[in-house]
Motif scaffolding. Structure first.
Motif, short mmCIF file in Angstrom:
data_model
loop_
_atom_site.label_atom_id
_atom_site.label_comp_id
_atom_site.label_asym_id
_atom_site.label_seq_id
_atom_site.Cartn_x
_atom_site.Cartn_y
_atom_site.Cartn_z
N TYR A 111 -9.14 -32.74 14.86
CA TYR A 111 -8.17 -33.62 15.49
C TYR A 111 -6.77 -33.32 14.95
CZ TYR A 111 -5.28 -37.60 16.64
OH TYR A 111 -4.25 -38.38 17.09
N SER A 153 -5.55 -30.20 16.44
CA SER A 153 -5.22 -30.37 17.86
C SER A 153 -3.87 -31.06 18.05
CB SER A 153 -6.32 -31.16 18.58
OG SER A 153 -6.31 -32.52 18.22
N THR A 212 -1.20 -28.27 17.50
CA THR A 212 -1.11 -27.34 18.63
C THR A 212 -0.63 -28.05 19.89
OG1 THR A 212 -3.48 -27.69 19.09
CG2 THR A 212 -2.88 -25.79 17.73
N ARG A 213 -0.95 -29.33 20.03
CA ARG A 213 -0.48 -30.10 21.18
C ARG A 213 1.05 -30.20 21.15
NH1 ARG A 213 -2.63 -36.07 22.67
NH2 ARG A 213 -4.57 -34.87 22.57
N SER A 267 2.63 -26.98 22.09
CA SER A 267 2.55 -26.78 23.53
C SER A 267 3.61 -27.62 24.25
CB SER A 267 1.16 -27.14 24.05
OG SER A 267 1.06 -26.94 25.44
N TYR A 296 -4.55 -30.11 30.79
CA TYR A 296 -5.40 -30.50 29.66
C TYR A 296 -6.64 -31.22 30.17
CZ TYR A 296 -6.47 -32.59 25.08
OH TYR A 296 -7.07 -32.97 23.90
N TRP A 354 -10.38 -29.38 29.48
CA TRP A 354 -11.20 -30.08 28.49
C TRP A 354 -12.53 -30.55 29.07
CZ3 TRP A 354 -9.40 -34.89 25.18
CH2 TRP A 354 -10.16 -34.94 24.01
N THR A 381 -5.63 -26.26 21.93
CA THR A 381 -5.78 -27.70 21.77
C THR A 381 -7.07 -28.19 22.40
OG1 THR A 381 -3.37 -27.98 21.80
CG2 THR A 381 -4.70 -29.95 22.18
N SER A 424 -9.99 -30.03 20.36
CA SER A 424 -10.33 -31.39 20.78
C SER A 424 -11.81 -31.51 21.17
CB SER A 424 -9.45 -31.81 21.96
OG SER A 424 -8.08 -31.81 21.61
#
Length: 290
Positions: A80, A83, A86-87, A90, A103, A107, A163, A167
């Motif tokens: 988490y 992520s 990296t989120r 992005s 996303y 996902w 991400t 995730s």
């Protein structure tokens, strides 16, 4: 309406507000690691009080359960945290109107594969069709025009895919704990505790070793709001996992509509008719399913 659907919808609502706050992290130049560390601390305190309220004392868990849950809580917290980083990378390159629909597309693909091939869960034709439609709609956003509008579309997409991977690992760890019927309250508490330690170490590293500086104005109030929504989303999602993994996850994934709308309203992100159609179709698809 069944209880698990209510839990899934509440999780999506809280997750949507929580996700929008990451846009605010970027705009205000907060440290993601410090935000995580303070938020996890709040989560530990709240979960401690929650379990104590339910039992009047802390339950003594078997050693086997503590080890099993601890391993997957560590994986959940680790991936988490990764992520989140990296989120944000992005989102520095692409708008939320692009990030979150895509996303939501990538996902559920991984999660549905895990649901079917790992947990051997069954999907009816109607449920499978709904998931496919919900996944495909956001792909309409990938156009040559957007490549010119975004800061760096290709780099944003690379970090988006990373991400998604991180995730997925985090979410799968929660499902494994639920699958073996171990305590989800213990899992959440251990996840928050481990996440707090990992985030704090990362913050000290970037501050003392890398010499990075961040804004701290209004941070305490911001973190409180951010992590109350995160805890609520996490709690309701865990409760909804009593039902089919892929279905619960797909319902939850529609939280992306909230940060998109809020980003357009507060930060004037680029918006056009095509993006409006994607959002409307996404709303219709979830209403038809419920």
């Amino acid at each position: 309406m069944q209880t698990w659907i209510i839990y899934a919808l509440l999780s999506a609502l809280a997750a949507g507000v929580h996700s929008f706050m990451f846009k605010v992290v970027i705009e205000r130049n907060y440290s993601p690691n410090l935000v995580n560390a303070l938020g996890y601390l709040l989560g530990v305190i709240l979960m401690w009080g929650y379990v104590y309220y339910l039992t009047s004392t802390w339950i003594i868990f078997p050693k086997e359960e503590l080890i099993f849950v601890g391993i997957f809580a560590f994986l959940n917290a680790l991936f988490y945290n990764l992520s989140v980083l990296t989120r944000i990378k992005s989102l520095r390159n692409i708008d939320t109107v692009i990030f979150f629909p895509l996303y939501k597309t990538f996902w559920p693909i991984l999660v549905t594969m895990i649901s079917i091939f790992v947990f051997k869960e069954y999907l009816s034709f109607k449920e499978a069709l709904w998931i496919v439609i919900g996944i495909c709609i956001p792909l309409m956003l990938l156009t040559k025009t957007e490549n010119k509008i975004q800061k760096n579309l290709s780099q944003g997409l690379i970090f988006l895919l990373i991400t998604v991977l991180f995730s997925t690992i985090g979410v799968a760890s929660a499902k494994i704990v639920a699958f073996y019927e171990y305590s989800l309250d213990l899992f959440i508490f251990m996840t928050f505790t481990i996440g707090m330690l990992l985030s704090w170490v990362s913050y000290l590293y970037e501050k003392n070793i890398q010499g990075k500086t961040y804004n701290s104005k209004g941070l305490t109030l911001f973190v409180t709001v951010l992590w109350i929504t995160h805890i609520a989303s996490y709690f309701f999602f865990a409760k909804a996992l009593e039902w089919n993994f892929a279905i619960v996850f797909t319902i939850n994934s529609f939280y992306i509509l909230i940060p998109i709308i809020l980003s357009i309203v507060f930060y004037w992100e680029h918006f056009n008719m095509k993006k409006a159609i994607v959002i409307i179709l996404s709303i219709i698809s979830i209403l038809l399913f419920i």
